[in-house]
Design an enzyme around this catalytic site. Sequence first.
Site, PDB file in Angstrom:
ATOM      1  N   THR A  75      -1.639   5.769   2.069  1.00  0.00           N
ATOM      2  CA  THR A  75      -2.896   5.023   1.949  1.00  0.00           C
ATOM      3  C   THR A  75      -2.999   4.118   3.166  1.00  0.00           C
ATOM      4  OG1 THR A  75      -2.864   5.038  -0.466  1.00  0.00           O
ATOM      5  CG2 THR A  75      -4.189   3.337   0.587  1.00  0.00           C
ATOM      6  N   LEU A 127       0.868  -1.175   0.000  1.00  0.00           N
ATOM      7  CA  LEU A 127       0.000   0.000   0.000  1.00  0.00           C
ATOM      8  C   LEU A 127       0.905   1.226   0.000  1.00  0.00           C
ATOM      9  CD1 LEU A 127      -2.681  -0.878   2.723  1.00  0.00           C
ATOM     10  CD2 LEU A 127      -2.991  -0.949   0.248  1.00  0.00           C
ATOM     11  N   ASP A 128       0.492   2.291  -0.673  1.00  0.00           N
ATOM     12  CA  ASP A 128       1.272   3.519  -0.655  1.00  0.00           C
ATOM     13  C   ASP A 128       1.408   4.034   0.778  1.00  0.00           C
ATOM     14  OD1 ASP A 128       1.401   3.417  -3.395  1.00  0.00           O
ATOM     15  OD2 ASP A 128      -0.226   4.866  -3.705  1.00  0.00           O
ATOM     16  N   ARG A 129       2.455   4.789   1.004  1.00  0.00           N
ATOM     17  CA  ARG A 129       2.723   5.313   2.347  1.00  0.00           C
ATOM     18  C   ARG A 129       1.509   6.031   2.935  1.00  0.00           C
ATOM     19  NH1 ARG A 129       8.071   8.689   4.162  1.00  0.00           N
ATOM     20  NH2 ARG A 129       7.528   8.946   6.352  1.00  0.00           N
ATOM     21  N   ARG A 149      -4.953   5.984  -7.809  1.00  0.00           N
ATOM     22  CA  ARG A 149      -4.680   7.415  -7.810  1.00  0.00           C
ATOM     23  C   ARG A 149      -4.540   7.953  -9.234  1.00  0.00           C
ATOM     24  NH1 ARG A 149       0.453   7.722  -4.069  1.00  0.00           N
ATOM     25  NH2 ARG A 149       0.209   9.961  -4.488  1.00  0.00           N
TER      26      ARG A 149
END
Length: 334
Positions: free
Chosen positions: A154, A150-152, A256
């Site tokens: 998110t 997961l993105d930082r 995104r």
Amino acid sequence: MLVLSMRQQPSEYTASVTDAGKRLDQFLAAHIPDVSRARVQQLIAEEKVQVNGRPAKASLKLRGDETVVITGEAAPRPLRAIAEDIPLDIVYEDRDLAVINKPAGMMVHAGAGATEDERNRGTLVNALLHRFKALSEVGGDLRPGIVHRLDRNTSGLIVVAKNDVAHRKLASQFSEREISKTYIALVHGWFKESKGTISAAISRDAVRRTRMTVRRSDGARNAVSHYRVVKQFESVYGKFALVEVKIETGRTHQIRVHMSSIGHPIVGDTLYGAPAEIKPKGKIVAVGLNRQFLHAARLEFRQPRTGKVLQFEAGLPPELGAFLEVLRGNGNPE
């Protein structure tokens, strides 16, 4: 060990007239998909790049008629993740895996340029090593247990593997698109249709290497996202839509960049076109969010040992719920 591998890439490039004036590192970073400029600079520093048969500096300005040859691989010294006593929200655990509700602001694992004193701290991996001691080794020393990311900024559900057998079976479910992942996102603007599918290949932006794009074919990988509008509302802050997004593929920044590509950037996602502050009508103060409004809310997969279907849910974290109420006009913007 982290290795910049060129085995899948061409080893020779020819600069054209359109490349005249570009730095050597800029030229190579644009021509090698999914490799950062910093890694290219390391390759050059190790004299594993030759221009017209001779080693060159990263700052070399190309004329537009050079032959650039990569003669080896960049291999920094091995770096291991460090166990740290960091609290974890463990949603589920058995002898093969664990499901974690990751907060926004936490990196899943250290980046390629990590050192023990810098970026190799405070990550999910560091917390996992302290909590579980042993994790799968399939991902290497910096990514033990990590099956997906997961993105930082998110938040939400992520599954990690405790052993190699579980890791490989979970990875197979991901590659075969058997794992269901559902996200909640708040985006700018209203949709004309209540649901839709975005099928647009994603690659790294040639200029801004931290961004992904659907506008470039070089190195692009297929990506499919399905969205459903949960609710649309309008307030003094503008028009917004709360949407559910299910992804078939797991490309970097997929939701995104897909939402932005159809004119609906995710609230707080300044990298993909959302404003840093949302300015309202009248005298009410502007508001902002220090993360993107994106949350991995549901996760479904088969337990790798038993085959039993496991389903998990995680509600919106408090900061997103409170921000949503502010936009709706039911909360205090101060």
